[in-house]
Design a protein around this motif. Structure first.
Motif, PDB file in Angstrom:
ATOM      1  N   VAL A 179      36.130  29.797  36.720  1.00  0.00           N
ATOM      2  CA  VAL A 179      34.954  29.380  36.253  1.00  0.00           C
ATOM      3  C   VAL A 179      34.098  29.941  35.705  1.00  0.00           C
ATOM      4  CG1 VAL A 179      32.268  29.460  37.988  1.00  0.00           C
ATOM      5  CG2 VAL A 179      35.118  28.346  38.642  1.00  0.00           C
ATOM      6  N   GLY A 180      33.630  29.708  34.235  1.00  0.00           N
ATOM      7  CA  GLY A 180      33.064  30.391  33.491  1.00  0.00           C
ATOM      8  C   GLY A 180      34.033  30.937  32.184  1.00  0.00           C
ATOM      9  N   SER A 587      36.550  24.986  37.641  1.00  0.00           N
ATOM     10  CA  SER A 587      36.636  24.282  36.976  1.00  0.00           C
ATOM     11  C   SER A 587      37.350  22.824  36.086  1.00  0.00           C
ATOM     12  CB  SER A 587      36.084  24.483  35.183  1.00  0.00           C
ATOM     13  OG  SER A 587      37.529  25.264  34.542  1.00  0.00           O
ATOM     14  N   GLU A 616      29.678  25.483  27.060  1.00  0.00           N
ATOM     15  CA  GLU A 616      28.172  26.337  27.694  1.00  0.00           C
ATOM     16  C   GLU A 616      29.158  26.660  29.162  1.00  0.00           C
ATOM     17  OE1 GLU A 616      24.507  23.308  27.234  1.00  0.00           O
ATOM     18  OE2 GLU A 616      26.193  22.241  28.477  1.00  0.00           O
ATOM     19  N   GLU A 617      28.442  27.209  29.896  1.00  0.00           N
ATOM     20  CA  GLU A 617      29.271  28.089  31.262  1.00  0.00           C
ATOM     21  C   GLU A 617      29.462  27.223  32.351  1.00  0.00           C
ATOM     22  OE1 GLU A 617      28.794  32.479  33.264  1.00  0.00           O
ATOM     23  OE2 GLU A 617      27.888  32.385  31.182  1.00  0.00           O
ATOM     24  N   THR A 618      29.723  27.606  32.509  1.00  0.00           N
ATOM     25  CA  THR A 618      30.119  26.581  34.159  1.00  0.00           C
ATOM     26  C   THR A 618      29.904  27.200  34.888  1.00  0.00           C
ATOM     27  OG1 THR A 618      32.740  27.469  34.570  1.00  0.00           O
ATOM     28  CG2 THR A 618      32.518  25.132  33.617  1.00  0.00           C
ATOM     29  N   THR A 619      28.887  26.767  36.450  1.00  0.00           N
ATOM     30  CA  THR A 619      28.587  27.428  36.867  1.00  0.00           C
ATOM     31  C   THR A 619      29.351  26.665  38.675  1.00  0.00           C
ATOM     32  OG1 THR A 619      26.564  26.049  37.729  1.00  0.00           O
ATOM     33  CG2 THR A 619      26.079  27.951  36.150  1.00  0.00           C
ATOM     34  N   ARG A 620      29.379  27.882  39.908  1.00  0.00           N
ATOM     35  CA  ARG A 620      29.632  26.484  41.074  1.00  0.00           C
ATOM     36  C   ARG A 620      29.067  25.744  41.288  1.00  0.00           C
ATOM     37  NH1 ARG A 620      32.997  30.203  42.459  1.00  0.00           N
ATOM     38  NH2 ARG A 620      33.364  32.519  41.945  1.00  0.00           N
ATOM     39  N   GLU A 621      27.448  25.178  40.594  1.00  0.00           N
ATOM     40  CA  GLU A 621      26.836  24.157  40.777  1.00  0.00           C
ATOM     41  C   GLU A 621      27.251  23.036  39.908  1.00  0.00           C
ATOM     42  OE1 GLU A 621      25.389  26.836  40.793  1.00  0.00           O
ATOM     43  OE2 GLU A 621      25.386  27.414  43.133  1.00  0.00           O
ATOM     44  N   THR A 622      27.591  23.546  38.826  1.00  0.00           N
ATOM     45  CA  THR A 622      27.887  22.400  37.627  1.00  0.00           C
ATOM     46  C   THR A 622      29.681  22.899  36.770  1.00  0.00           C
ATOM     47  OG1 THR A 622      25.955  21.942  37.195  1.00  0.00           O
ATOM     48  CG2 THR A 622      27.486  21.505  35.709  1.00  0.00           C
ATOM     49  N   ARG A 623      30.467  22.433  37.505  1.00  0.00           N
ATOM     50  CA  ARG A 623      31.601  22.474  37.331  1.00  0.00           C
ATOM     51  C   ARG A 623      32.179  21.567  36.081  1.00  0.00           C
ATOM     52  NH1 ARG A 623      35.008  22.539  41.068  1.00  0.00           N
ATOM     53  NH2 ARG A 623      32.912  21.460  43.348  1.00  0.00           N
TER      54      ARG A 623
END
Length: 687
Positions: A179-180, A587, A616-623
């Motif tokens: 993630v990220g 992700s 764009e960096e993934t987050t735990r909300e938007t993967r």
């Protein structure tokens, strides 16, 4: 401070956690010591103060303690004191291996930098070659908390077989969900990777690596190692990482800072050659010719055609005396400069001094005693300036390229024997252009201007350059990169099977020649740590068609991963596959032919699923990331949905390039892949 190698009677895990807490405290103290520095009375002026303040600020950033990043990931228990060259400790010493050096208040090490010589056995020691290591311990973490450890007794007399053991913690770290942005691999570097990482600064290394072999990470960690081993030299000469696009650079940008390295510049090839604004595009045929190495000679001929042999003498008037340098003597000077092969601009700057020297020789013969000031004065004389302007005029590199691309006769004159008539017609612009500013330059044109610029004035050379995804560069682009490390070295990273440009690299020997690094060593990584076995086996069906003779990647992952090929009838089923994979940790990437991305974006929005663009960096909300196939190279996701493979192939100008693009898209998954299709699959994927 290192500790005795015997294990205490208390809980080993509690003891390691205690050492972690003490190490974090020591790192915090190191940072506070730097923050407390008072430089008001130690700098001579404000310039020195600014420089020192900047250096201190960079040091403070480098000492940041990242809460989710383990401070150390391993431990080595030596049987004897390390060699005298390390000059550390006594028999039975223990070292904790981490991302950076940490010492206590007395200056004794609590964590050893992974790049230090004493850390090398952590990556290379084995039961067959224990390198004087009794025990190697790996640590497992959840977030920043130390939760497990695993021991490997390398010098165990009870196990004479020397059989290697599989580290479960190592496998878990390799397979950990992503993630990220890309993260460092200091805890999982393999012996064959470590050899490349620690190769010397003086040599250029080219790494051929299939998907998931870690070539990008190896290149970045080599930079970090070289900065550790040659910090003063590289601080003077500079380092540069070159990636294929901004999305890729954003993806990798946190790796070096996580290792404490903050000074490495990152750029694309287009950034390097940005002398003009790129507003146009070339068709494939024109781009191929413009990217061909023969264009370098065309440019050289065109540039030096501006030099003409003098036909008139130079007469310098000083006071009541006239000094005459005849045309034949001027011609000798001009030919000498041409024969020396120095840059056009440097020779032009030297010419007035050479003419002035000829005048001074006459003055001395006449009994005068001129000095350097007189020579400089003669060199600035109006008649000398006029002669230089006539014989060796200044040339603007962009105007030179513009003339070649718009003047058929000029191009034909200087491309004779190099480009045939059809090739010349291919690169000539159809519409006339008034000026450099109004021209719609293409990316290939910008590279030609960079070549011309270097012919006129030497390009500054860096100490080390890392070139990633190199297989997509044209010969002229290789030359542009090579100019940035003429006196330095390079790390070239790529995969011939993933070349997706019409001018893609055919062999690494050829690439190194264009780069100006014929002596470079070619290494091949074939062990796949990222792509699951079933996925890489399926993708490797394409290799005979896109890169015959290339060794397929062999997955060494214990987790076979998830792989499925699904027939669908509507776009909703693609969205359903994404929702299914989002149920897992990590992700997810939805990769599709560029032309299908807008429709898929609309379908995701209608389904209420947020998605990101590549980089764009993934987050735990938007993967979920929606990835055009043209931007997928170099990126990776835990799970991937690949939409319509045939559409990916059809989106390229020719089938081989399309199949290579498909190979890239198929190999972006770390844990699982779902291929969805309504149109027939490419025949090359058939059993």
């Amino acid at each position: 401070m290192s500790t005795p190698a015997h294990e205490p009677l208390d809980d080993p895990l509690a003891r390691e956690r205690s050492h972690l807490a003490a190490s974090r405290s020591a790192l915090r103290a190191m940072r506070e010591d730097v923050e407390a520095l008072d430089i008001r009375d130690v700098t001579a002026n404000w310039v020195n103060a600014e420089v020192l303040a900047h250096q201190i600020d960079e040091r403070i950033k480098a000492l940041a303690d990242l809460s989710d990043t383990p401070l150390f990931f391993g431990r080595l228990d030596y049987l004897h004191a390390p060699g005298a060259q390390q000059a550390e400790g006594a028999e039975g010493e223990r070292f904790y291996i981490g991302r950076r050096h940490v010492h206590d208040a007395d200056g004794d090490p609590m964590v050893i930098d992974w790049r230090a010589p004493v850390s090398q056995p952590f990556y290379r020691a084995s039961k067959k070659d224990p390198m004087d290591i009794g025990l190697r311990r790996r640590f497992g973490y959840t977030g920043g908390d130390l939760t497990a450890y695993e021991d490997e007794h390398l010098s165990d007399p009870a196990d004479p077989s020397g059989a290697p053991t599989t580290s479960k913690l190592l496998q878990q770290e390799i397979e950990r969900p992503r993630v990220g942005p890309m993260r460092d691999i200091v805890a999982t570097i393999q012996p064959e990777q470590d050899e490349i990482v620690r190769s010397g600064l003086g040599g250029t290394v080219c790494v051929q690596g299939g998907p998931g072999t870690g070539k990008t990470a190896v290149g970045l960690h080599r930079v970090a190692y070289l900065l550790y081993a040659h910090r003063e030299r590289l601080a003077r000469t500079g380092t540069l990482v070159i990636g294929p696009n901004r999305s890729f650079l954003h993806y990798i940008e946190q790796v070096l800072p996580a290792l404490g390295e903050l000074t490495v510049r990152q750029a694309t090839v287009d950034d390097l050659v940005g002398h003009v604004e790129v507003r146009g595009t070339d068709d494939a045929a024109a781009a191929i010719v413009k990217g061909d190495a023969r264009m370098a000679e065309v440019l050289r001929r065109a540039l030096y055609s501006h030099v003409t042999m003098p036909t008139e003498p130079v007469v310098v008037v000083r006071g009541s005396r006239r000094w005459r340098v005849p045309a034949y003597e001027l011609e000798v000077v001009v030919r000498e400069l041409l024969d020396r092969g120095i840059r056009y601009g440097a020779a032009r700057e030297a010419l007035p001094q050479r003419i002035a020297h000829a005048v001074l020789v006459q003055m001395e013969r006449a009994g005068e005693a001129p000095d350097d000031r007189v020579q400089d004065s003669v060199a600035r004389n109006s008649s000398v300036k006029a002669a230089v302007k006539a014989v060796w005029p200044a040339v603007d590199p962009a105007k030179l390229v513009l003339r070649l691309l718009t003047d058929a006769a000029f191009l034909a004159e200087h491309a004779e024997g190099l480009l045939d008539e059809d090739e010349q017609k291919t690169v000539l612009w159809v519409k006339p252009v008034r000026s450099v500013k109004s021209a719609k330059w293409s990316a290939a044109d910008a590279v030609l201007i960079d070549e011309a610029t270097d012919l006129i004035q030497r390009t500054h050379s860096l100490g080390h350059v890392v070139l990633d995804e190199a297989q997509d560069l044209s010969p002229m682009q290789y030359r542009a990169v090579g100019r940035r490390c003429t006196t330095g070295s390079a790390t070239v990273l790529g995969d011939l099977a993933q070349g997706t440009t019409p001018w893609a690299t055919r062999s690494w020997d050829e690439a190194l020649a264009h780069l100006g690094k014929r002596e470079g060593i070619i290494e091949e990584l074939t062990a796949g740590f990222r792509v699951p076995t079933d996925v890489i086996t399926y993708a490797s069906r394409l290799l005979p068609h896109i890169a015959p003779g290339l060794t397929p990647v062999a997955s060494v992952r214990e987790n076979p991963g998830f792989f499925e090929v699904r027939t669908i009838t509507e776009t909703a089923e693609v969205i359903g596959a994404c929702e299914e994979l989002l149920g897992n940790e990590g992700s997810t990437g939805l990769i599709a032919a560029d032309a299908r991305v807008p429709a898929l974006a609309e379908a995701l929005s209608a389904a209420g699923i947020a998605c990101l663009a590549p980089g764009e960096e993934t987050t735990r909300e938007t993967r979920l990331t929606l990835v055009p196939a043209s931007l997928a190279k170099g990126l990776e996701y835990d799970y991937v949905v690949l939409d319509e493979p045939q559409a990916v192939v059809d989106g390229e100008p020719d089938e081989r390039t399309g199949l290579r693009r498909l190979y890239v898209a198929l190999t972006r998954a770390v844990s699982g892949l779902i291929v969805t299709y309504a149109a027939p699959l490419p025949t090359q994927l058939a059993e």
